[in-house]
Design an enzyme around this catalytic site. Structure first.
Site, PDB file in Angstrom:
ATOM      1  N   GLY A  12      49.296  -3.815 -10.140  1.00  0.00           N
ATOM      2  CA  GLY A  12      49.308  -3.256 -11.487  1.00  0.00           C
ATOM      3  C   GLY A  12      48.271  -3.617 -12.348  1.00  0.00           C
ATOM      4  O   GLY A  12      48.095  -3.269 -13.192  1.00  0.00           O
TER       5      GLY A  12
ATOM      6  N   GLU B 253      47.486  -6.367  -4.666  1.00  0.00           N
ATOM      7  CA  GLU B 253      47.766  -4.780  -4.128  1.00  0.00           C
ATOM      8  C   GLU B 253      48.123  -3.661  -4.795  1.00  0.00           C
ATOM      9  O   GLU B 253      48.851  -3.100  -5.689  1.00  0.00           O
ATOM     10  CB  GLU B 253      49.468  -5.103  -3.986  1.00  0.00           C
ATOM     11  CG  GLU B 253      49.613  -6.511  -2.874  1.00  0.00           C
ATOM     12  CD  GLU B 253      51.357  -6.582  -2.928  1.00  0.00           C
ATOM     13  OE1 GLU B 253      52.360  -7.207  -1.539  1.00  0.00           O
ATOM     14  OE2 GLU B 253      52.235  -6.152  -3.804  1.00  0.00           O
ATOM     15  N   PRO B 254      46.563  -3.522  -4.810  1.00  0.00           N
ATOM     16  CA  PRO B 254      46.149  -2.312  -6.170  1.00  0.00           C
ATOM     17  C   PRO B 254      47.219  -1.120  -5.621  1.00  0.00           C
ATOM     18  O   PRO B 254      46.650  -0.998  -4.081  1.00  0.00           O
ATOM     19  CB  PRO B 254      44.928  -2.120  -6.335  1.00  0.00           C
ATOM     20  CG  PRO B 254      44.646  -2.641  -5.009  1.00  0.00           C
ATOM     21  CD  PRO B 254      45.471  -4.306  -4.485  1.00  0.00           C
ATOM     22  N   GLY B 255      47.665  -0.020  -6.392  1.00  0.00           N
ATOM     23  CA  GLY B 255      47.841   0.998  -6.203  1.00  0.00           C
ATOM     24  C   GLY B 255      47.132   2.394  -6.629  1.00  0.00           C
ATOM     25  O   GLY B 255      45.540   2.843  -6.455  1.00  0.00           O
ATOM     26  N   ARG B 256      47.860   2.043  -7.960  1.00  0.00           N
ATOM     27  CA  ARG B 256      46.880   3.214  -9.071  1.00  0.00           C
ATOM     28  C   ARG B 256      45.066   2.976  -9.399  1.00  0.00           C
ATOM     29  O   ARG B 256      44.727   3.908  -9.474  1.00  0.00           O
ATOM     30  CB  ARG B 256      47.565   2.800 -10.667  1.00  0.00           C
ATOM     31  CG  ARG B 256      46.979   4.282 -11.336  1.00  0.00           C
ATOM     32  CD  ARG B 256      48.036   3.500 -12.818  1.00  0.00           C
ATOM     33  NE  ARG B 256      49.437   2.504 -12.560  1.00  0.00           N
ATOM     34  CZ  ARG B 256      50.221   3.218 -13.014  1.00  0.00           C
ATOM     35  NH1 ARG B 256      50.151   4.021 -13.772  1.00  0.00           N
ATOM     36  NH2 ARG B 256      51.396   2.404 -12.721  1.00  0.00           N
TER      37      ARG B 256
ATOM     38  N   ARG C 270      55.433  11.806 -14.684  1.00  0.00           N
ATOM     39  CA  ARG C 270      54.940  10.033 -15.190  1.00  0.00           C
ATOM     40  C   ARG C 270      54.858  10.494 -17.347  1.00  0.00           C
ATOM     41  O   ARG C 270      55.582  10.063 -17.786  1.00  0.00           O
ATOM     42  CB  ARG C 270      53.478  10.025 -15.655  1.00  0.00           C
ATOM     43  CG  ARG C 270      53.690   9.788 -13.374  1.00  0.00           C
ATOM     44  CD  ARG C 270      52.235   9.139 -13.041  1.00  0.00           C
ATOM     45  NE  ARG C 270      52.599   7.167 -13.966  1.00  0.00           N
ATOM     46  CZ  ARG C 270      52.448   7.192 -15.339  1.00  0.00           C
ATOM     47  NH1 ARG C 270      51.150   7.342 -15.212  1.00  0.00           N
ATOM     48  NH2 ARG C 270      51.801   5.524 -15.772  1.00  0.00           N
TER      49      ARG C 270
ATOM     50  N   TYR D 229      57.761   7.884 -18.778  1.00  0.00           N
ATOM     51  CA  TYR D 229      57.013   6.840 -19.588  1.00  0.00           C
ATOM     52  C   TYR D 229      56.215   7.676 -20.449  1.00  0.00           C
ATOM     53  O   TYR D 229      55.440   6.200 -20.952  1.00  0.00           O
ATOM     54  CB  TYR D 229      56.236   6.298 -18.144  1.00  0.00           C
ATOM     55  CG  TYR D 229      56.557   6.323 -17.175  1.00  0.00           C
ATOM     56  CD1 TYR D 229      57.487   5.274 -16.879  1.00  0.00           C
ATOM     57  CD2 TYR D 229      55.672   6.660 -15.419  1.00  0.00           C
ATOM     58  CE1 TYR D 229      57.876   5.422 -15.088  1.00  0.00           C
ATOM     59  CE2 TYR D 229      55.788   6.932 -14.471  1.00  0.00           C
ATOM     60  CZ  TYR D 229      57.084   5.244 -14.476  1.00  0.00           C
ATOM     61  OH  TYR D 229      57.903   5.694 -12.747  1.00  0.00           O
TER      62      TYR D 229
ATOM     63  N   CYS E  39      63.187  24.560 -16.485  1.00  0.00           N
ATOM     64  CA  CYS E  39      64.231  24.869 -17.357  1.00  0.00           C
ATOM     65  C   CYS E  39      64.105  23.447 -18.217  1.00  0.00           C
ATOM     66  O   CYS E  39      65.267  23.096 -17.516  1.00  0.00           O
ATOM     67  CB  CYS E  39      65.103  25.285 -16.423  1.00  0.00           C
ATOM     68  SG  CYS E  39      64.622  26.752 -16.013  1.00  0.00           S
TER      69      CYS E  39
ATOM     70  N   TYR F 163      51.102   8.027  -8.125  1.00  0.00           N
ATOM     71  CA  TYR F 163      52.220   8.603  -8.623  1.00  0.00           C
ATOM     72  C   TYR F 163      52.490   9.622  -9.423  1.00  0.00           C
ATOM     73  O   TYR F 163      53.118  10.207 -10.036  1.00  0.00           O
ATOM     74  CB  TYR F 163      52.589   7.178  -9.587  1.00  0.00           C
ATOM     75  CG  TYR F 163      52.852   6.065  -9.283  1.00  0.00           C
ATOM     76  CD1 TYR F 163      53.406   5.286  -8.871  1.00  0.00           C
ATOM     77  CD2 TYR F 163      51.672   5.266  -9.556  1.00  0.00           C
ATOM     78  CE1 TYR F 163      53.113   4.101  -7.522  1.00  0.00           C
ATOM     79  CE2 TYR F 163      51.070   3.720  -9.581  1.00  0.00           C
ATOM     80  CZ  TYR F 163      52.222   2.981  -8.684  1.00  0.00           C
ATOM     81  OH  TYR F 163      52.440   1.778  -7.757  1.00  0.00           O
TER      82      TYR F 163
HETATM   83  N1  LLP Z   1      53.504  -4.377  -6.073  1.00  0.00           N
HETATM   84  C1  LLP Z   1      54.138  -4.083  -6.167  1.00  0.00           C
HETATM   85  C2  LLP Z   1      55.124  -5.294  -5.458  1.00  0.00           C
HETATM   86  C3  LLP Z   1      55.197  -2.876  -6.301  1.00  0.00           C
HETATM   87  O1  LLP Z   1      56.693  -2.401  -6.912  1.00  0.00           O
HETATM   88  C4  LLP Z   1      54.021  -2.068  -6.524  1.00  0.00           C
HETATM   89  C5  LLP Z   1      54.105  -1.229  -7.558  1.00  0.00           C
HETATM   90  C6  LLP Z   1      52.633  -2.688  -6.647  1.00  0.00           C
HETATM   91  C7  LLP Z   1      51.552  -3.691  -6.114  1.00  0.00           C
HETATM   92  C8  LLP Z   1      51.133  -1.633  -6.865  1.00  0.00           C
HETATM   93  O2  LLP Z   1      51.298  -1.069  -8.481  1.00  0.00           O
HETATM   94  P1  LLP Z   1      49.853  -0.909  -9.033  1.00  0.00           P
HETATM   95  O3  LLP Z   1      48.734  -1.359  -9.263  1.00  0.00           O
HETATM   96  O4  LLP Z   1      50.307   0.937  -8.944  1.00  0.00           O
HETATM   97  O5  LLP Z   1      50.732  -0.231 -10.218  1.00  0.00           O
HETATM   98  N2  LLP Z   1      55.824   4.501 -10.667  1.00  0.00           N
HETATM   99  C9  LLP Z   1      54.996   4.065 -11.617  1.00  0.00           C
HETATM  100  C10 LLP Z   1      54.591   3.171 -11.409  1.00  0.00           C
HETATM  101  C11 LLP Z   1      56.045   2.197 -10.642  1.00  0.00           C
HETATM  102  C12 LLP Z   1      54.941   0.956  -9.827  1.00  0.00           C
HETATM  103  C13 LLP Z   1      55.620   0.318  -8.599  1.00  0.00           C
HETATM  104  N3  LLP Z   1      55.411  -0.623  -8.049  1.00  0.00           N
HETATM  105  C14 LLP Z   1      54.420   4.760 -12.934  1.00  0.00           C
HETATM  106  O6  LLP Z   1      54.228   6.315 -12.385  1.00  0.00           O
HETATM  107  O7  LLP Z   1      53.483   4.948 -12.921  1.00  0.00           O
END
Ligand code: LLP
Length: 463
Positions: free
Chosen positions: A278, A320-323, A360, A364, A391, A421
């Protein structure tokens, strides 16, 4: 809200009162390193390069729209997270942000673990050789088939999201003669300051089991008694694109409080806590994200302080960083198709992609930056809205941004920070062909996810 833009002369900055677009940047040719992948730069001739390759060459070779991912930046970010958290913690990359087999191999090589949330992500991870014990399996409604596959593969942990799932995983593990390591995902009652759709720790939502009302404590009770489960920890994920550490601190405190209750009631000290992902990234120059070492220190301090106060041994922390890992490493390259000036209203720049490669903005209200990258321009800035070719009027890529007023069809523009994302949420709306992802590193570019073709579309349409 903003309205404006006329092709020539001073732009209507006077009608704009808020946001990063309220005034044009001093130099439109400058690329703010905060929002661009690390090896992106513009040389004196105006050519923009990534990984040492000019984007105009990349466009010729791979076409547009396309995502270009800076592999060395991705790897450096993995290492920064792993180093910041150190050997006594675990970093799980959240595959939902963007996953491909090449990404899995990079993660494996850089020592990261992987969080998957579907059978498809699990397949990709295993196929690319991620050891199962380094995989965590998430989701609020995993199917029986997915759970079976995960248990059979021997994933390191399954994160239990509901009372039904506690029973389901226990049952499946017993049938397979396994004892599955699990965590329980709790909602800690924190309102994360982010978009409603990506906030996940307040109670009124589908994820997790509430701490409030003793529900999480009851879930622990059940998980500890059912066969087939080894409860190793508690999980909390409060939302996404968050800058303020306060929410994480409250979450950590409440999770440790639950660990204390568990110890008092059952005499068991759960050895792990996962604080989710997050962490926010910079989409525009106004955003100021935290560095991994600051995050690791803030979380580590709060957990050890709370544990010490409760007389608990400090559990192993995971995140758990993704973004925050993949987001900044890629940009989307588009070709400008039309420029439409509406006197006194707005200028629309239409590109050859849109909401099918970046949903996005529509979903959002996300903000992005954009730059002209195929050449240098010293023309006056003009305020524009970058839109796609779909469209739908809501097909907006960048709501308000400044581009040079001599922008013309054929110019290449790039939207930075689209690594997370965007490809993973891409669609075939209007039968658009999803763009490729091209990894660039040390002067070499290679496709890691190829562009869809019309044959791909027809193959699924069985007639
Ligand atoms: N761990 C869990 C359990 C999650 O549900 C998520 C994201 C993450 C880790 C990774 O979060 P991050 O570090 O990437 O923020 N589609 C949306 C974001 C949805 C995130 C869902 N869960 C967007 O484009 O902003």
């Amino acid at each position: 809200m903003s309205r404006s833009a006329h092709p020539a002369g001073p732009r209507h900055a006077d009608v704009l009162t808020e946001g990063h677009y309220a005034a044009p940047p001093a130099d439109l040719n400058a690329l703010d390193e905060k929002v661009w992948a690390r090896t992106v730069s513009r040389d004196d001739d105006g050519a923009v390069t990534v990984g040492g390759i000019e984007v105009t060459r990349l466009a010729e070779e791979f076409g547009t729209p396309a995502y270009f991912l800076d592999e060395s930046d991705f790897r450096a970010r993995c290492r920064a997270w792993a180093d910041a958290f150190g050997p006594d913690a675990d970093v799980f990359y959240a595959g939902k942000a963007f996953l491909s087999r090449a990404v899995v191999r990079w993660l494996k090589e850089e020592g990261l673990n992987l969080d998957v949330c579907s059978g498809g992500e699990l397949t990709t991870a295993l196929d690319a050789g991620m050891p199962a014990e380094r995989i965590a399996f998430h989701g609020n409604n995993k199917t029986v088939a997915e759970i079976e596959r995960a248990v059979r593969a021997g994933v390191g942990r399954i994160v239990l999201d509901s009372f039904q799932e506690i029973v389901r995983v226990s049952h499946i593990a017993q049938q397979l003669g396994r004892r599955q390591r699990v965590q329980i995902r709790v909602t800690v009652g924190v309102e994360a300051h982010t978009h409603e759709f990506i906030a996940t720790a307040h109670e009124d939502q589908k994820f997790g089991i509430a701490l409030a009302g003793g529900q999480a404590a009851e879930a622990v009770r059940r998980a500890l008694t059912l066969d087939g489960l080894e409860l190793v920890g508690i999980h909390s994920h409060i939302g996404s694109q968050i800058f303020d550490m306060a929410g994480f601190e409250v979450s950590a405190r409440r999770v440790v409080q639950l660990l204390t209750e568990v110890r008092d009631e059952h005499g068991v000290e759960l050895p792990e806590i996962d604080l989710g992902g997050g962490l926010g990234i910079a989409y525009t120059s106004d955003d100021d994200p935290r560095e991994p070492h600051e995050i690791a220190k803030a979380l580590g301090d709060i957990v050890s302080r709370e544990c010490e106060a409760a007389g608990l041994a400090t559990p192993r922390i995971s995140v758990e960083p993704g973004r925050a890992i993949v987001g900044p490493t890629a940009f989307t390259l588009y070709e400008v198709g039309t420029v439409k000036h509406l006197e006194g209203l707005r200028t629309y720049v239409s590109v050859d992609g849109g909401m099918s490669d970046n949903i996005r903005t529509a979903l959002y209200d996300a903000e992005y930056s954009v730059a002209l990258v195929s050449r240098r321009s010293d023309a006056e800035p003009m305020l524009v809205r970058v839109v796609g070719k779909h469209c739908e009027s809501g097909d907006i890529v960048v709501k308000d941004a400044f581009l040079p007023s001599d922008l013309a069809p054929g110019d290449l523009i790039a939207v930075p920070a689209t690594g997370a994302y965007c490809r993973s949420m891409a669609s075939n709306y209007n039968h658009a062909l999803r763009p490729p992802v091209v990894a660039v590193r040390d002067g070499e570019a290679r496709v890691i996810v190829r562009r869809e073709t019309e044959e791909d579309l027809l193959r699924l349409d069985v007639g």
